[in-house]
Design a protein around this motif. Structure first.
Motif, PDB file in Angstrom:
ATOM      1  N   ALA A  38       0.817  -1.206   0.000  1.00  0.00           N
ATOM      2  CA  ALA A  38       0.000   0.000   0.000  1.00  0.00           C
ATOM      3  C   ALA A  38       0.856   1.264   0.000  1.00  0.00           C
ATOM      4  CB  ALA A  38      -0.925  -0.009   1.205  1.00  0.00           C
ATOM      5  N   ASP A  39       2.071   1.171   0.563  1.00  0.00           N
ATOM      6  CA  ASP A  39       2.970   2.321   0.606  1.00  0.00           C
ATOM      7  C   ASP A  39       3.771   2.478  -0.685  1.00  0.00           C
ATOM      8  OD1 ASP A  39       4.624   0.132   0.834  1.00  0.00           O
ATOM      9  OD2 ASP A  39       5.525   0.739   2.733  1.00  0.00           O
ATOM     10  N   GLY A  40       3.606   1.549  -1.642  1.00  0.00           N
ATOM     11  CA  GLY A  40       4.296   1.626  -2.919  1.00  0.00           C
ATOM     12  C   GLY A  40       5.655   0.959  -2.955  1.00  0.00           C
ATOM     13  N   ARG A  41       6.144   0.496  -1.809  1.00  0.00           N
ATOM     14  CA  ARG A  41       7.448  -0.165  -1.771  1.00  0.00           C
ATOM     15  C   ARG A  41       7.336  -1.603  -2.243  1.00  0.00           C
ATOM     16  NH1 ARG A  41       9.849   0.900   4.019  1.00  0.00           N
ATOM     17  NH2 ARG A  41       7.689   1.178   4.585  1.00  0.00           N
ATOM     18  N   PRO A  42       8.256  -2.049  -3.094  1.00  0.00           N
ATOM     19  CA  PRO A  42       8.203  -3.427  -3.584  1.00  0.00           C
ATOM     20  C   PRO A  42       8.917  -4.396  -2.643  1.00  0.00           C
ATOM     21  CG  PRO A  42       9.932  -2.253  -4.716  1.00  0.00           C
ATOM     22  CD  PRO A  42       9.261  -1.255  -3.805  1.00  0.00           C
ATOM     23  N   HIS A  43       8.469  -5.635  -2.637  1.00  0.00           N
ATOM     24  CA  HIS A  43       9.167  -6.718  -1.962  1.00  0.00           C
ATOM     25  C   HIS A  43       8.905  -8.008  -2.732  1.00  0.00           C
ATOM     26  CE1 HIS A  43       5.163  -6.741   0.032  1.00  0.00           C
ATOM     27  NE2 HIS A  43       5.331  -8.038   0.045  1.00  0.00           N
ATOM     28  N   VAL A  44       9.754  -8.987  -2.514  1.00  0.00           N
ATOM     29  CA  VAL A  44       9.654 -10.262  -3.221  1.00  0.00           C
ATOM     30  C   VAL A  44       9.073 -11.303  -2.270  1.00  0.00           C
ATOM     31  CG1 VAL A  44      10.949 -12.089  -4.378  1.00  0.00           C
ATOM     32  CG2 VAL A  44      11.604  -9.700  -4.702  1.00  0.00           C
ATOM     33  N   GLU A  45       8.098 -12.048  -2.765  1.00  0.00           N
ATOM     34  CA  GLU A  45       7.489 -13.134  -1.995  1.00  0.00           C
ATOM     35  C   GLU A  45       7.818 -14.462  -2.659  1.00  0.00           C
ATOM     36  OE1 GLU A  45       3.394 -11.181  -0.259  1.00  0.00           O
ATOM     37  OE2 GLU A  45       3.286 -12.620  -1.892  1.00  0.00           O
ATOM     38  N   LEU A  46       8.022 -15.460  -1.830  1.00  0.00           N
ATOM     39  CA  LEU A  46       8.254 -16.823  -2.291  1.00  0.00           C
ATOM     40  C   LEU A  46       7.172 -17.698  -1.674  1.00  0.00           C
ATOM     41  CD1 LEU A  46      10.016 -18.987  -3.680  1.00  0.00           C
ATOM     42  CD2 LEU A  46      11.318 -19.114  -1.560  1.00  0.00           C
ATOM     43  N   THR A  47       6.411 -18.410  -2.501  1.00  0.00           N
ATOM     44  CA  THR A  47       5.339 -19.269  -2.011  1.00  0.00           C
ATOM     45  C   THR A  47       5.697 -20.719  -2.293  1.00  0.00           C
ATOM     46  OG1 THR A  47       3.725 -17.544  -2.479  1.00  0.00           O
ATOM     47  CG2 THR A  47       2.880 -19.768  -2.101  1.00  0.00           C
ATOM     48  N   THR A  48       5.712 -21.531  -1.239  1.00  0.00           N
ATOM     49  CA  THR A  48       5.976 -22.958  -1.350  1.00  0.00           C
ATOM     50  C   THR A  48       4.871 -23.687  -0.606  1.00  0.00           C
ATOM     51  OG1 THR A  48       8.348 -22.513  -1.376  1.00  0.00           O
ATOM     52  CG2 THR A  48       7.669 -24.775  -0.952  1.00  0.00           C
ATOM     53  N   GLY A  49       4.031 -24.391  -1.339  1.00  0.00           N
ATOM     54  CA  GLY A  49       2.907 -25.075  -0.710  1.00  0.00           C
ATOM     55  C   GLY A  49       1.981 -24.067  -0.057  1.00  0.00           C
ATOM     56  N   SER A  50       1.775 -24.188   1.256  1.00  0.00           N
ATOM     57  CA  SER A  50       0.894 -23.267   1.966  1.00  0.00           C
ATOM     58  C   SER A  50       1.675 -22.235   2.781  1.00  0.00           C
ATOM     59  CB  SER A  50      -0.046 -24.055   2.880  1.00  0.00           C
ATOM     60  OG  SER A  50       0.715 -24.732   3.861  1.00  0.00           O
ATOM     61  N   ILE A  51       2.946 -22.057   2.456  1.00  0.00           N
ATOM     62  CA  ILE A  51       3.791 -21.077   3.155  1.00  0.00           C
ATOM     63  C   ILE A  51       4.154 -19.957   2.190  1.00  0.00           C
ATOM     64  CG2 ILE A  51       5.988 -20.699   4.342  1.00  0.00           C
ATOM     65  CD1 ILE A  51       4.054 -22.432   5.920  1.00  0.00           C
ATOM     66  N   ARG A  52       3.904 -18.727   2.598  1.00  0.00           N
ATOM     67  CA  ARG A  52       4.269 -17.552   1.802  1.00  0.00           C
ATOM     68  C   ARG A  52       5.240 -16.714   2.623  1.00  0.00           C
ATOM     69  NH1 ARG A  52      -0.708 -14.247   0.193  1.00  0.00           N
ATOM     70  NH2 ARG A  52      -0.569 -13.497   2.334  1.00  0.00           N
ATOM     71  N   GLN A  53       6.458 -16.575   2.121  1.00  0.00           N
ATOM     72  CA  GLN A  53       7.498 -15.842   2.842  1.00  0.00           C
ATOM     73  C   GLN A  53       7.846 -14.571   2.088  1.00  0.00           C
ATOM     74  OE1 GLN A  53      11.144 -17.953   3.485  1.00  0.00           O
ATOM     75  NE2 GLN A  53      11.801 -16.538   5.065  1.00  0.00           N
ATOM     76  N   ASP A  54       7.872 -13.483   2.837  1.00  0.00           N
ATOM     77  CA  ASP A  54       8.288 -12.197   2.289  1.00  0.00           C
ATOM     78  C   ASP A  54       9.791 -12.109   2.494  1.00  0.00           C
ATOM     79  OD1 ASP A  54       8.761  -9.578   1.655  1.00  0.00           O
ATOM     80  OD2 ASP A  54       7.274  -8.748   3.024  1.00  0.00           O
ATOM     81  N   LEU A  55      10.563 -12.248   1.422  1.00  0.00           N
ATOM     82  CA  LEU A  55      12.020 -12.253   1.531  1.00  0.00           C
ATOM     83  C   LEU A  55      12.496 -10.898   2.056  1.00  0.00           C
ATOM     84  CD1 LEU A  55      12.906 -14.083  -1.787  1.00  0.00           C
ATOM     85  CD2 LEU A  55      12.550 -15.051   0.479  1.00  0.00           C
ATOM     86  N   GLY A  56      13.367 -10.929   3.030  1.00  0.00           N
ATOM     87  CA  GLY A  56      13.876  -9.703   3.621  1.00  0.00           C
ATOM     88  C   GLY A  56      13.152  -9.303   4.897  1.00  0.00           C
ATOM     89  N   ARG A  57      12.086 -10.027   5.247  1.00  0.00           N
ATOM     90  CA  ARG A  57      11.351  -9.748   6.484  1.00  0.00           C
ATOM     91  C   ARG A  57      11.266 -11.043   7.295  1.00  0.00           C
ATOM     92  NH1 ARG A  57       6.244  -6.206   4.246  1.00  0.00           N
ATOM     93  NH2 ARG A  57       7.487  -4.553   3.333  1.00  0.00           N
ATOM     94  N   PRO A  58      11.267 -10.947   8.600  1.00  0.00           N
ATOM     95  CA  PRO A  58      11.177 -12.164   9.408  1.00  0.00           C
ATOM     96  C   PRO A  58       9.776 -12.772   9.382  1.00  0.00           C
ATOM     97  CG  PRO A  58      11.173 -10.242  10.814  1.00  0.00           C
ATOM     98  CD  PRO A  58      11.401  -9.747   9.415  1.00  0.00           C
ATOM     99  N   GLY A  59       9.701 -14.070   9.557  1.00  0.00           N
ATOM    100  CA  GLY A  59       8.422 -14.762   9.644  1.00  0.00           C
ATOM    101  C   GLY A  59       7.868 -15.128   8.285  1.00  0.00           C
ATOM    102  N   PHE A  60       6.681 -15.747   8.302  1.00  0.00           N
ATOM    103  CA  PHE A  60       6.021 -16.173   7.074  1.00  0.00           C
ATOM    104  C   PHE A  60       4.521 -16.245   7.328  1.00  0.00           C
ATOM    105  CE2 PHE A  60       7.429 -19.882   9.425  1.00  0.00           C
ATOM    106  CZ  PHE A  60       6.265 -20.634   9.516  1.00  0.00           C
ATOM    107  N   ASP A  61       3.761 -16.214   6.241  1.00  0.00           N
ATOM    108  CA  ASP A  61       2.309 -16.369   6.302  1.00  0.00           C
ATOM    109  C   ASP A  61       1.963 -17.820   5.997  1.00  0.00           C
ATOM    110  OD1 ASP A  61       2.171 -13.615   6.606  1.00  0.00           O
ATOM    111  OD2 ASP A  61       1.611 -13.243   4.527  1.00  0.00           O
ATOM    112  N   THR A  62       0.974 -18.360   6.694  1.00  0.00           N
ATOM    113  CA  THR A  62       0.471 -19.698   6.420  1.00  0.00           C
ATOM    114  C   THR A  62      -0.882 -19.545   5.728  1.00  0.00           C
ATOM    115  OG1 THR A  62       1.567 -20.550   8.385  1.00  0.00           O
ATOM    116  CG2 THR A  62      -0.139 -21.924   7.398  1.00  0.00           C
TER     117      THR A  62
END
Length: 72
Positions: free
Chosen positions: A46-70
């Motif tokens: 929403a702030d316009g800043r880009p980031h890269v996400e990697l999705t493997t199965g039911s895990i979505r990780q925002d590279l460069g940030r701690p933690g992951f979404d399930t």
């Protein structure tokens, strides 16, 4: 597609993705998702800043940030 997402802080959010727009129905945040190679996406928050996400199965990780979404 509407789905539940368990965030790293333990909260559950409801998301809907329509085309390249991802709506967080819990917070009202809207992200733009640009598909990349394989399981990676370039996401503009929403702030316009880009980031890269990697999705493997039911895990979505925002590279460069701690933690992951399930994805539930």
């Amino acid at each position: 597609m509407i789905r539940n997402v368990l965030k790293p802080d333990g909260t559950v959010h409801i998301e809907q993705q329509v085309g390249n727009m991802r709506y967080d129905l819990t917070t009202g945040q809207v992200d733009t998702v640009v598909p990349g190679a394989g399981a990676t996406n370039l996401v503009f928050g929403a702030d316009g800043r880009p980031h890269v996400e990697l999705t493997t199965g039911s895990i979505r990780q925002d590279l460069g940030r701690p933690g992951f979404d399930t994805l539930l």
